[in-house]
Design an enzyme around this catalytic site. Structure first.
Site, mmCIF file in Angstrom:
data_model
loop_
_atom_site.group_PDB
_atom_site.id
_atom_site.type_symbol
_atom_site.label_atom_id
_atom_site.label_comp_id
_atom_site.label_asym_id
_atom_site.label_seq_id
_atom_site.Cartn_x
_atom_site.Cartn_y
_atom_site.Cartn_z
ATOM 1 N N GLN A 233 0.820 -1.210 0.000
ATOM 2 C CA GLN A 233 0.000 0.000 0.000
ATOM 3 C C GLN A 233 0.859 1.268 0.000
ATOM 4 O OE1 GLN A 233 -3.414 0.273 -0.276
ATOM 5 N NE2 GLN A 233 -3.439 -1.941 -0.559
ATOM 6 N N HIS B 210 -6.441 -0.033 7.433
ATOM 7 C CA HIS B 210 -7.120 -1.179 8.054
ATOM 8 C C HIS B 210 -7.311 -0.824 9.524
ATOM 9 C CE1 HIS B 210 -8.333 -5.151 9.174
ATOM 10 N NE2 HIS B 210 -7.170 -5.551 9.638
ATOM 11 N N GLU C 11 -11.677 -13.156 5.680
ATOM 12 C CA GLU C 11 -10.440 -13.879 5.380
ATOM 13 C C GLU C 11 -10.348 -15.195 6.155
ATOM 14 O OE1 GLU C 11 -7.836 -10.632 6.072
ATOM 15 O OE2 GLU C 11 -7.468 -11.065 8.180
ATOM 16 N N GLN D 202 2.626 -1.833 13.690
ATOM 17 C CA GLN D 202 2.074 -0.472 13.840
ATOM 18 C C GLN D 202 2.110 0.057 15.278
ATOM 19 O OE1 GLN D 202 -1.751 -0.125 11.914
ATOM 20 N NE2 GLN D 202 -0.907 -0.584 9.886
HETATM 21 P P1 NAD Z 1 3.613 -4.496 3.482
HETATM 22 O O1 NAD Z 1 3.998 -5.640 4.351
HETATM 23 O O2 NAD Z 1 3.488 -4.719 2.025
HETATM 24 O O3 NAD Z 1 4.648 -3.293 3.644
HETATM 25 C C1 NAD Z 1 4.999 -2.770 4.845
HETATM 26 C C2 NAD Z 1 6.204 -1.849 4.676
HETATM 27 O O4 NAD Z 1 6.451 -1.286 5.961
HETATM 28 C C3 NAD Z 1 7.501 -2.544 4.298
HETATM 29 O O5 NAD Z 1 7.681 -2.602 2.927
HETATM 30 C C4 NAD Z 1 8.524 -1.617 4.935
HETATM 31 O O6 NAD Z 1 8.741 -0.534 4.076
HETATM 32 C C5 NAD Z 1 7.841 -1.092 6.164
HETATM 33 N N1 NAD Z 1 8.200 -1.733 7.440
HETATM 34 C C6 NAD Z 1 8.190 -3.062 7.727
HETATM 35 N N2 NAD Z 1 8.537 -3.279 9.018
HETATM 36 C C7 NAD Z 1 8.757 -2.047 9.544
HETATM 37 C C8 NAD Z 1 9.141 -1.589 10.829
HETATM 38 N N3 NAD Z 1 9.366 -2.460 11.844
HETATM 39 N N4 NAD Z 1 9.262 -0.252 11.024
HETATM 40 C C9 NAD Z 1 9.032 0.623 10.018
HETATM 41 N N5 NAD Z 1 8.676 0.240 8.776
HETATM 42 C C10 NAD Z 1 8.535 -1.070 8.551
HETATM 43 O O7 NAD Z 1 2.263 -3.894 4.110
HETATM 44 P P2 NAD Z 1 0.884 -3.621 3.353
HETATM 45 O O8 NAD Z 1 0.302 -4.911 2.894
HETATM 46 O O9 NAD Z 1 1.049 -2.510 2.410
HETATM 47 O O10 NAD Z 1 -0.020 -3.157 4.598
HETATM 48 C C11 NAD Z 1 -0.007 -1.835 5.089
HETATM 49 C C12 NAD Z 1 -1.398 -1.540 5.636
HETATM 50 O O11 NAD Z 1 -2.337 -1.589 4.558
HETATM 51 C C13 NAD Z 1 -1.890 -2.534 6.663
HETATM 52 O O12 NAD Z 1 -2.651 -1.855 7.626
HETATM 53 C C14 NAD Z 1 -2.781 -3.473 5.842
HETATM 54 O O13 NAD Z 1 -3.782 -4.113 6.619
HETATM 55 C C15 NAD Z 1 -3.392 -2.462 4.898
HETATM 56 N N6 NAD Z 1 -3.965 -2.993 3.649
HETATM 57 C C16 NAD Z 1 -3.229 -3.834 2.863
HETATM 58 C C17 NAD Z 1 -3.760 -4.286 1.661
HETATM 59 C C18 NAD Z 1 -2.955 -5.192 0.742
HETATM 60 O O14 NAD Z 1 -3.517 -5.664 -0.227
HETATM 61 N N7 NAD Z 1 -1.670 -5.429 0.958
HETATM 62 C C19 NAD Z 1 -5.046 -3.882 1.260
HETATM 63 C C20 NAD Z 1 -5.753 -2.980 2.058
HETATM 64 C C21 NAD Z 1 -5.199 -2.559 3.252
#
Ligand code: NAD
Ligand code: MG
Length: 337
Positions: free
Chosen positions: A33, A112, A199, A91
């Site tokens: 995201q 989320h 899910e 988070q």
């Molecule tokens: P992701 O796992 O793809 O990416 C997370 C990013 O956070 C990593 O690439 C990194 O840049 C960073 N990160 C990881 N660990 C870290 C830490 N300890 N400290 C600081 N930065 C760190 O995550 P995502 O799937 O994009 O999810 C992000 C949010 O979006 C979540 O709340 C998820 O529920 C929500 N969401 C995801 C999707 C989806 O399809 N992936 C869809 C809707 C909502």
């Protein structure tokens, strides 16, 4: 049932992007995201800074994409809106680090609701708390935006001390392209509980158990694992694609009458009243926080059950057979490109 929407759907004209014009948005995380929100916001003219840890491999990527990069704390200090797009399980720690940078009138924005809904993050009452959640993975949020389109999404407001939170959420949804496709309003509770239930009971949990039970039933009855894999796992995609395109009736119309009659009469023998009661129990554990408590404690203890369950899934016969068979399907990847 009436064919009217039961809720309002918001489009571009309902959102005023000028609400974000004088705000800096910090996007924390550059994963699925994060990379999409940051780039779409920037392309929509919003002032964006990406917050990533020192040493994060995503730093270079974000810079190459033309974005300003800072640490999460620096980014939050600079920003009026902080979009929390690191994994849900990290988070609370990231929030703890930036909490002092969240001032009255600032906005904490999520994709989320888990951490807010289950009390893992408790923002100051003077801070707006919003959600803009695209209903699709990040690469599609980015790809559709570049084509001048968008992916549908949800917005929600958890707290609104400024009286502007919903307008900000709509403006953010517009800037990432979601109001091009349509955005519906929900609450943090509804988004979180329906997402977890879906899910667990239907999508990730329900579908995989249905597949594995079907596979095992055939193999235990002496049929070949390859045939069982095709019938119970591989062909799921064809059926789901039809439902995605045109609903249940498009699927029933596309399969043979024999498959339709067999499915309509036998489906309920498998997913019966007991299965329905089990679904209600899964929902109860989501609603009363039992699942959340269990998952939070898993994460605090280095994920022992999670690791064990993953290992078992990896070793399931269907997984071993599937790996061999999917090689045969290389033609399919080319066909769908
Ligand atoms: P992701 O796992 O793809 O990416 C997370 C990013 O956070 C990593 O690439 C990194 O840049 C960073 N990160 C990881 N660990 C870290 C830490 N300890 N400290 C600081 N930065 C760190 O995550 P995502 O799937 O994009 O999810 C992000 C949010 O979006 C979540 O709340 C998820 O529920 C929500 N969401 C995801 C999707 C989806 O399809 N992936 C869809 C809707 C909502
Ligand atoms: Mg600030």
């Amino acid at each position: 049932m009436s064919d009217e929407f039961t809720t309002t759907v918001y489009y571009d004209d309902d959102a005023d992007e000028s609400v974000l014009a004088d705000r800096t948005v910090a996007v924390l995380g550059y994963g699925s995201q994060g990379h999409a929100h940051a780039q779409n916001l920037a392309d929509s003219g919003v002032d964006v800074v990406v917050g990533l840890r020192e040493g994060s491999s995503s730093r270079e990527e974000a810079r190459t994409d033309g974005l300003e990069v800072a640490t999460p704390v620096e980014a939050a200090a600079q920003a009026d809106t902080v979009s929390v797009l690191v994994p849900d399980t990290v988070q609370p720690d990231v929030y703890e680090a930036i909490a002092d940078e969240m001032e009255a009138g600032d906005t904490l924005q999520f994709a989320h609701g888990f951490n807010i809904h289950y009390g893992q993050i408790e923002p100051d009452p003077e801070v707006n708390v919003t959600m803009v959640a695209p209903k699709s993975p990040g690469h599609l949020v980015r790809r559709t935006y570049k084509r001048g389109e968008g992916t549908p999404g949800l917005i929600a407001v958890y707290q609104d001390p400024s009286g502007e939170a919903k307008d900000q959420a709509l403006a953010y949804a517009k800037a990432i392209g979601c109001t091009r496709a349509g955005v519906i309003e929900t609450s943090f509770a509804e988004e979180t509980e329906t997402d977890l239930f879906g899910e667990q009971a239907v999508l990730c949990g329900g579908v995989t158990e249905l597949m594995k039970q079907g596979y095992e039933t055939l193999v235990d009855a002496g049929y070949s694992p390859e045939m069982a894999y095709f019938e119970c796992l591989n062909e799921m995609k064809l059926i789901v694609d039809l439902i995605y395109e045109g609903g249940l009736m498009e699927m029933w119309d596309s399969v043979s009458d024999t498959a339709e009659y067999g499915g309509l009469t036998r489906g309920k023998m498998v997913v019966d009243d007991d299965a329905r009661e089990n679904m209600e129990e899964v929902l109860r554990q989501v609603q009363d926080g039992e699942f959340a408590k269990e998952w939070i404690s898993e994460n605090q203890t280095n994920r022992p059950s999670y690791k064990q369950l993953r290992q078992a899934e990896q070793e399931h016969d269907a997984e071993v057979v599937g790996e061999r068979l999917r090689d045969l399907f290389a033609w399919d990847e080319q066909a769908s490109e």
